[in-house]
Design an enzyme around this catalytic site. Sequence first.
Site, PDB file in Angstrom:
ATOM      1  N   GLY A  62      31.947 -45.689  62.389  1.00  0.00           N
ATOM      2  CA  GLY A  62      33.117 -45.002  62.903  1.00  0.00           C
ATOM      3  C   GLY A  62      33.938 -44.282  61.864  1.00  0.00           C
ATOM      4  O   GLY A  62      34.922 -43.611  62.189  1.00  0.00           O
ATOM      5  N   ASN A  90      31.533 -38.161  62.203  1.00  0.00           N
ATOM      6  CA  ASN A  90      32.634 -38.568  63.083  1.00  0.00           C
ATOM      7  C   ASN A  90      33.769 -37.546  63.080  1.00  0.00           C
ATOM      8  O   ASN A  90      34.519 -37.452  64.057  1.00  0.00           O
ATOM      9  CB  ASN A  90      33.144 -39.951  62.683  1.00  0.00           C
ATOM     10  CG  ASN A  90      32.145 -41.034  63.045  1.00  0.00           C
ATOM     11  OD1 ASN A  90      31.681 -41.133  64.176  1.00  0.00           O
ATOM     12  ND2 ASN A  90      31.779 -41.848  62.066  1.00  0.00           N
TER      13      ASN A  90
END
Length: 206
Positions: A62, A90
């Site tokens: 993430g 991301n």
Amino acid sequence: MSVLFICCGFVATAEQVVIAALGDSLTQGYGLPEQDGFVPQLGRWLQERGADVRLINAGVSGDTTAGGAARVDWTLTPEVDGMIVALGGNDLLRGIDPAVSRANLEAILEAAGASDVDVLLVGMQAPGNYGAGYKEAFDAVYPELAQQFKTGYAPSFFAGLTAEGDPDAARKYMQPDGIHPNADGVALIVKNLGPYVLELVTATQQ
């Protein structure tokens, strides 16, 4: 590579090269058994070619370029000789301004330079759905920074999956989410990126 030094009747190998892989879930090995992830597979690939390298998995699922910039200082411990920087996916998923991504990557590369750590910068390409202007700006970030900071440069993390030029063929190498590679996909990625990492290893020894 391991180098032998012979002096006064003693034989010793050169110190092991330590490389940190700073990245996101692609580096971390999301959705895969640990041994099938990018870093373990890359480590085995390097060992098979005689490189005496220890890899540090500094991938955080993430993470954006901002996250990488925030933790680069504690990633660059005194033992680290080289760093693979594979961030930006991301940022794309969130539509972050390419100028912001560039600034974060600059901060990472500046930190590496201050620590005298050689870098392999791995490129990332934007999809077309953000518009031609966004794609042009984002895609230019990586080669321009590689030139500016004189780092190693691999054009694309996913180049090994698209080598045949058929995007549909790459689907069999992806996990069901269509974002992360499966174990076979990681093997292709490692086969493509491995030679760039070997160049990084050589750079750290000069």
